[in-house]
Design an enzyme around this catalytic site. Structure first.
Site, mmCIF file in Angstrom:
data_model
loop_
_atom_site.group_PDB
_atom_site.id
_atom_site.type_symbol
_atom_site.label_atom_id
_atom_site.label_comp_id
_atom_site.label_asym_id
_atom_site.label_seq_id
_atom_site.Cartn_x
_atom_site.Cartn_y
_atom_site.Cartn_z
ATOM 1 N N GLU A 130 0.785 -1.085 0.152
ATOM 2 C CA GLU A 130 0.040 -0.057 -0.073
ATOM 3 C C GLU A 130 0.819 1.305 -0.003
ATOM 4 O OE1 GLU A 130 -2.904 0.671 3.578
ATOM 5 O OE2 GLU A 130 -2.426 2.628 2.845
ATOM 6 N N THR A 166 -3.174 3.681 5.528
ATOM 7 C CA THR A 166 -4.689 3.431 6.078
ATOM 8 C C THR A 166 -4.780 2.771 7.389
ATOM 9 O OG1 THR A 166 -5.022 1.649 4.779
ATOM 10 C CG2 THR A 166 -5.504 3.749 3.831
HETATM 11 FE FE1 F3S Z 1 -9.693 -0.313 2.973
HETATM 12 FE FE2 F3S Z 1 -9.517 0.219 5.359
HETATM 13 FE FE3 F3S Z 1 -10.145 -2.297 4.736
HETATM 14 S S1 F3S Z 1 -8.076 0.868 3.929
HETATM 15 S S2 F3S Z 1 -8.893 -2.348 2.748
HETATM 16 S S3 F3S Z 1 -11.349 -0.508 4.506
HETATM 17 S S4 F3S Z 1 -8.440 -1.804 6.221
#
Ligand code: F3S
Length: 282
Positions: A130, A166
């Protein structure tokens, strides 16, 4: 009298929105397309899920060597560099983008910092796909720092744009922000931590008040699983990270009544259930 063991399962344990979405995209593609279907890296960081998709015909690749023209290429939930998209187009390969929208948002922000001549700084793991994908959106000019120590070593810049992986932590973002305020007069901060990741960690704070141990289920490669384990330990709870029910050691549960259970964003419900069943039997 022997007390009955209680399992306290975190509400957000397991699949997040981005992972569910990526699996749905992959399954639908596998069901409807006849040409070979490839995935750029592992769709999600869970060996069990990846193996199941491979059985249905998905082939995991990290380069274009064996992808024939006319194939379909799914981009993993963690995203990929812009160069992957352009190379696929040139080779006549159709891209199906399963990048989580929260990751796409972070990529866009990084690109925007780059275009506006802000030195992008990403808080995260520089080897994580990522982070590599986000950084590629700055023509690899972004600096990745894992924490305060590396942030402290940065030189001064006229403009800095700060963002975070994230699955990162709010507290760490704040600490790095404070350091970068000393390095520039023009600091833009984007909190790119996804809501699911944030909620999972907040739940551990609440669970911690009323459990004897915490089990965190997830693949070893899963960054958010690793982070959940760190949060558990930071709250002083005996925390064990496991991949499946087989990893549970009966001595961990000896004299423990309240067992907290959570799972990373790429852990399927079936594995969580198997772990809960095993705890009840031990
Ligand atoms: Fe997206 Fe958060 Fe899941 S960035 S893949 S919703 S852990």
């Amino acid at each position: 009298m022997k007390k009955t063991r209680k399992i306290k399962l975190a509400r957000h344990a397991g699949f997040c929105f981005g992972v569910r979405r990526a699996i749905k995209i992959a399954e639908e593609t596998l069901a409807f397309k006849k040409s070979p279907i490839f995935c750029w890296g592992e769709l999600i960081h869970n060996a069990h899920v990846v193996k199941n998709l491979e059985k249905k015909g998905l082939r995991v690749v990290e380069n274009f060597k064996n992808i024939p023209r006319g194939s379909f290429l799914i981009i993993r939930s963690h995203g990929a560099a812009p160069a992957v998209f352009s190379a696929a187009r040139k080779k006549g390969i159709t891209i199906i983008n399963a990048t989580c929208p929260f990751v796409q948002k972070a990529q866009k922000i990084a690109k925007d910092f780059y275009q506006k001549k802000y030195q992008a700084v990403i808080v995260g793991d520089k080897k994580h796909p990522e982070v590599m994908g986000i950084r590629a959106n700055t023509k690899n000019s972004a600096i990745v720092v894992s924490g305060e120590a590396e942030a402290n070593k940065l030189k001064k810049f006229s403009h800095i744009g700060l963002l975070i992986q994230t699955t990162g932590e709010t507290e760490l973002l704040k600490k790095v922000e404070a350091i970068l305020r000393q390095k520039t007069k023009n600091l833009k901060v984007a909190n790119t931590i996804c809501l699911n990741s944030f909620s999972k960690k907040e739940e551990i704070k609440i669970l911690a008040k009323d459990i004897d141990i915490l089990l965190v289920i997830g693949d070893r490669k899963s960054n958010n699983t690793k982070k959940l384990t760190e949060v558990g330990l930071a709250y002083g709870i005996k925390t064990y990270q496991i991949e499946s029910a087989q990893d549970i050691k009966s001595q961990w549960l000896k004299d423990k009544i309240k067992i907290g259970l959570t799972a990373g964003a790429s852990t399927p419900d079936i594995i969580i259930k198997q772990v809960a069943d095993k705890i009840s039997k031990l």
